[in-house]
Write an enzyme that holds these catalytic residues in place. Structure first.
Site, PDB file in Angstrom:
ATOM      1  N   SER A  45     -23.625 -10.362 -20.484  1.00  0.00           N
ATOM      2  CA  SER A  45     -22.675 -11.250 -21.130  1.00  0.00           C
ATOM      3  C   SER A  45     -23.113 -11.506 -22.575  1.00  0.00           C
ATOM      4  CB  SER A  45     -22.523 -12.534 -20.314  1.00  0.00           C
ATOM      5  OG  SER A  45     -21.354 -13.237 -20.683  1.00  0.00           O
ATOM      6  N   ASP A 170     -17.452  -9.854 -16.301  1.00  0.00           N
ATOM      7  CA  ASP A 170     -18.763 -10.370 -16.697  1.00  0.00           C
ATOM      8  C   ASP A 170     -19.881  -9.969 -15.723  1.00  0.00           C
ATOM      9  OD1 ASP A 170     -20.965 -12.195 -17.323  1.00  0.00           O
ATOM     10  OD2 ASP A 170     -19.484 -13.358 -18.443  1.00  0.00           O
TER      11      ASP A 170
END
Length: 294
Positions: A45, A170
């Site tokens: 991320s 993610d």
């Protein structure tokens, strides 16, 4: 000419956390200022952005990515969200701004010359499994940036990314919980510099709105299930990190205080967060050097 590193036995692990990386980018800048370069770098991320900025040895980009850039009128807001582009305008942020002459030009030449092993974590929503991309998956700036985008695609607030016909979100949704220690261990490392974006005592609690998540991801049920399991995965990984620290095998950089959230847009607050992280990193630099044997 290839770049070099004096450290050979320690992996640098960046946790995600959205705009909380304004703080941890301060550590990145401090390491680059001190000419400290590690041979393995991985992130998930926002940690994937820290990873590519560290490997390209670009303190300016590291700082601006999570501070001043938030003022860019194309950064994203509720209008882009309602248009389906995301609360953070991901295509612009990750796939356009790194191009030559754009808002955050990426130093591909230095990235390519750096021999460090790289791992960027994503979550394959089609298969319901985590993935780590390495240099073999990143032969061009375009291939790198779409994977940084995928790794950073926060569910619900950003649209999923399709790569080679499969859907990604993610990387924090995998068993790592957003801390890619497992990737470093899989590559044979036993010493780690772990960069967290939450205070040392933080514990993730179950989120509310499970019904909404399952409805929103009814065509991608693996995402809803991964979100449900995320607190347990995250807390277990943090405990593993702290156990390695107690055993002398990890140096953990955890914020003294985290002054922003993952979605903070206020540039003044983000700048202050970066400066706080930089100040803490400079204070801890002697201890980090000692841990790394420098």
């Amino acid at each position: 000419m290839a770049l070099t590193s004096k450290v050979t036995d320690t992996a640098l692990v960046f946790e995600g956390g959205g705009m909380r990386a304004s703080y941890t980018s301060g550590l990145l800048v401090a390491l680059l200022e001190a000419d400290i370069h590690l041979p393995w770098v991985g992130g998930i991320s926002a940690g994937s952005s820290n990873t590519c900025n560290y490997v390209s040895r670009d303190p300016w980009r590291a700082r601006h990515s999570f501070t001043d850039f938030a003022a860019d009128p194309r950064f994203g807001d509720w209008r882009t969200f309602l248009r389906g582009q995301g609360l953070f305008n991901a295509q612009y942020i990750y796939e356009e701004t790194g191009l030559p002459g754009a808002a955050l030009p990426f130093d591909w030449e230095t990235w390519s010359a750096n021999p460090a092993t790289v791992r960027i974590g994503g979550f394959n929503a089609t298969r319901g499994e985590p993935v780590y991309w390495g240099r073999e998956d990143l032969p061009s700036l375009t291939e790198l940036m779409i994977r940084i985008r995928a790794s950073s695609t926060m569910p619900v607030v950003m649209p999923p990314v399709t790569i080679d016909g499969e859907v990604y979100v993610d990387g924090a949704l995998g068993p790592s919980g957003g801390i890619p220690l497992d990737a470093a261990q899989a590559d044979g490392y036993e010493k780690f510099l772990v960069v967290l974006t939450r205070e040392r005592g933080y514990v993730k609690t179950p989120s509310r709105g499970d019904w909404y998540v399952r409805r929103h991801f009814r065509t991608l049920p693996s995402v809803a299930e991964a979100l449900r399991q995320r607190p347990a995965h995250y807390n277990a990984m943090r405990e593993q990190v702290l156990e390695l620290e107690r055993a002398g095998r990890a140096y953990v950089f955890a914020p003294d205080h985290m002054p922003v959230s993952n979605s903070t847009r206020d540039v003044a607050r983000l700048r202050a967060s970066h400066q706080a992280g930089l100040a803490q990193a400079r204070r801890e630099l002697p201890a980090i050097r000692e841990f790394l044997g420098l």
